[in-house]
Design a protein around this motif. Structure first.
Motif, PDB file in Angstrom:
ATOM      1  N   GLU A   1      45.974  43.848  45.660  1.00 51.49           N
ATOM      2  CA  GLU A   1      46.888  43.771  44.384  1.00 51.49           C
ATOM      3  C   GLU A   1      47.984  45.142  44.405  1.00 51.49           C
ATOM      4  O   GLU A   1      47.591  46.398  45.297  1.00 51.49           O
TER       5      GLU A   1
ATOM      6  N   HIS B   1      49.165  46.654  36.905  1.00 47.65           N
ATOM      7  CA  HIS B   1      48.390  46.127  38.507  1.00 47.65           C
ATOM      8  C   HIS B   1      48.973  44.635  38.215  1.00 47.65           C
ATOM      9  O   HIS B   1      48.823  44.044  37.691  1.00 47.65           O
TER      10      HIS B   1
ATOM     11  N   HIS C   1      47.871  40.768  40.023  1.00 49.18           N
ATOM     12  CA  HIS C   1      46.831  39.603  40.210  1.00 49.18           C
ATOM     13  C   HIS C   1      47.267  38.624  40.919  1.00 49.18           C
ATOM     14  O   HIS C   1      48.025  37.341  40.200  1.00 49.18           O
TER      15      HIS C   1
ATOM     16  N   SER D   1      40.544  41.783  34.572  1.00 52.05           N
ATOM     17  CA  SER D   1      38.756  41.201  34.757  1.00 52.05           C
ATOM     18  C   SER D   1      37.591  41.819  34.595  1.00 52.05           C
ATOM     19  O   SER D   1      38.195  42.875  33.685  1.00 52.05           O
TER      20      SER D   1
ATOM     21  N   ASP E   1      38.251  45.071  35.377  1.00 55.59           N
ATOM     22  CA  ASP E   1      39.252  45.734  35.102  1.00 55.59           C
ATOM     23  C   ASP E   1      38.850  46.782  33.826  1.00 55.59           C
ATOM     24  O   ASP E   1      39.153  47.236  33.077  1.00 55.59           O
TER      25      ASP E   1
END
Ligand code: ZN
Length: 145
Positions: A28, A82, A84, A92, A95
């Motif tokens: 990532e 960020h 994925h 997520s 996250d």
């Protein structure tokens, strides 16, 4: 669009972010976005201190450098971005749990398939809600080559 409710980037900024995300694969990638009222004026690519394909932690040195420059230049900490690498552009579980900056929006770039998918979220207190993401087209005279 109400700028304060969403995220506004130029196509050039978006390209820079996506290029950074691609360059960090399979891990990532992450970074910070600074601006005013949702409009991004500066992109700060950062190192992922976790070097992981499934999580990220903005390297503290990179964060400190970006934050002090924002303060110096009177910019707001607009968002964290960020990537994925192999999953969809939705936060997520991690996250959502680890959203450390409630004042900042979260931009997620999914590299799962082409074309890449980018979505923005507000994550506060364990809850996420999607916010508008607008990409401005550049005027022909500022386009680079
Ligand atoms: Zn994530």
């Amino acid at each position: 669009m109400n700028d304060s409710a969403g995220l506004l980037l130029t196509a050039a900024q978006m390209r820079e972010i996506i290029a950074h995300c691609r360059s960090e694969r399979p891990n990532e990638a992450c970074g910070l976005l600074a601006g005013r009222g949702g409009r991004v004026l500066r992109v700060y690519p950062a190192r992922n201190a976790e070097r992981s394909p499934q999580s990220f932690l903005i390297h503290p040195d990179d964060q400190l450098r970006a934050m002090s420059e924002m303060e110096r230049d009177g910019l707001e900490f607009t968002a964290v971005y960020h990537s994925h690498p192999t999953s969809d552009a939705v936060p997520s579980h991690r996250d959502i749990q680890l959203a450390t900056y409630p004042e900042a929006l979260n931009l997620i770039v999914s590299l799962k398939r082409e074309p890449v998918v980018c979505r923005a979220y507000r994550i506060v207190g364990g809850h996420q809600s999607e916010v508008p993401l607008a990409i401005e087209k550049e005027a022909p005279d500022v386009r680079s080559k």
